[in-house]
Design an enzyme around this catalytic site. Sequence first.
Site, mmCIF file in Angstrom:
data_model
loop_
_atom_site.group_PDB
_atom_site.id
_atom_site.type_symbol
_atom_site.label_atom_id
_atom_site.label_comp_id
_atom_site.label_asym_id
_atom_site.label_seq_id
_atom_site.Cartn_x
_atom_site.Cartn_y
_atom_site.Cartn_z
ATOM 1 N N PRO A 2 -3.576 -3.059 -6.582
ATOM 2 C CA PRO A 2 -2.617 -4.323 -6.239
ATOM 3 C C PRO A 2 -2.749 -4.331 -4.768
ATOM 4 C CG PRO A 2 -1.735 -2.908 -7.797
ATOM 5 C CD PRO A 2 -2.707 -2.384 -7.403
ATOM 6 N N GLU A 3 -2.805 -5.258 -3.888
ATOM 7 C CA GLU A 3 -2.975 -5.285 -2.523
ATOM 8 C C GLU A 3 -1.590 -6.099 -2.154
ATOM 9 O OE1 GLU A 3 -6.091 -5.689 0.191
ATOM 10 O OE2 GLU A 3 -7.475 -4.707 -1.295
#
Length: 271
Positions: A2-3
């Site tokens: 997840p960014e």
Amino acid sequence: MPELPEVETTRRGIEPHVVGRRISRLLVHDRRLRWPVDASLAATVAGSAIRRAGRRAKYLLIETDAGTLILHLGMSGSLRVLPASTPRIAHDHVDIELDSGQTLRFNDPRRFGSLLFTAADPTTHPLLRQLAPEPLEAEFDGQYLWKITRRRAVAIKQLIMNSRLVVGVGNIYASEALFRARVRPRRQARSLRREECNRLARAIKATLAMAVKVGGTTLRDYVGADGNPGYFRQKLYVYERDGKACRVCGNLVRQFTQGQRSTYWCPHCQK
Ligand SMILES: [Zn+2]
């Protein structure tokens, strides 16, 4: 992994379900996250009302009367809002049960995520106080990039991925933003001209904002029971497109390794 856009999408997905609710019970099924979850946390937050679902860099900040839960999704974590009676599946480590009968359930196969707590101002927490400006906020602009690049010989891609200088620009968005700004990833940071700093700041904002916007269309996945974390694939210009035609000029997109990460770029479009 997840960014920042995925974390922001998660924040927006959970916000309407948690703000104004009370935590009826915190259940920690497995404390062994990146840092062990404090054994006294359940007693500390039980009964407290949730005031706000915030975010700083990739940390979700669930602010309650008692203090703030600081949640990081790590490499593989996801949050879902489910009826509390939903049977757990593998890697469901934490339930934050709400007085609505729903639960905010944290799943993390690799357990690099974390759940911490502070009774103080979360921005003063050791993990958060050194963080650089948020790229989607006004304080992050071409002038800021100009200032931080002046004395640095490091490659510009590595600079924008350094969370002490810019937060939330992960590997995908670094390649994409440099493409949009027409700047070569290997350029020494200090070689960027003022106009290029302006372009790059705008490109970082546009790339992240677009990702958040696209993520917004999959919000339903975050609140469903299908176990799908709903990470999106936006239309990318260069990332993982090596050997394919550049969407702008038609020449081949190239790949090389930089700081142990893959970098993608177009030798024709980027100077
Ligand atoms: Zn091109």
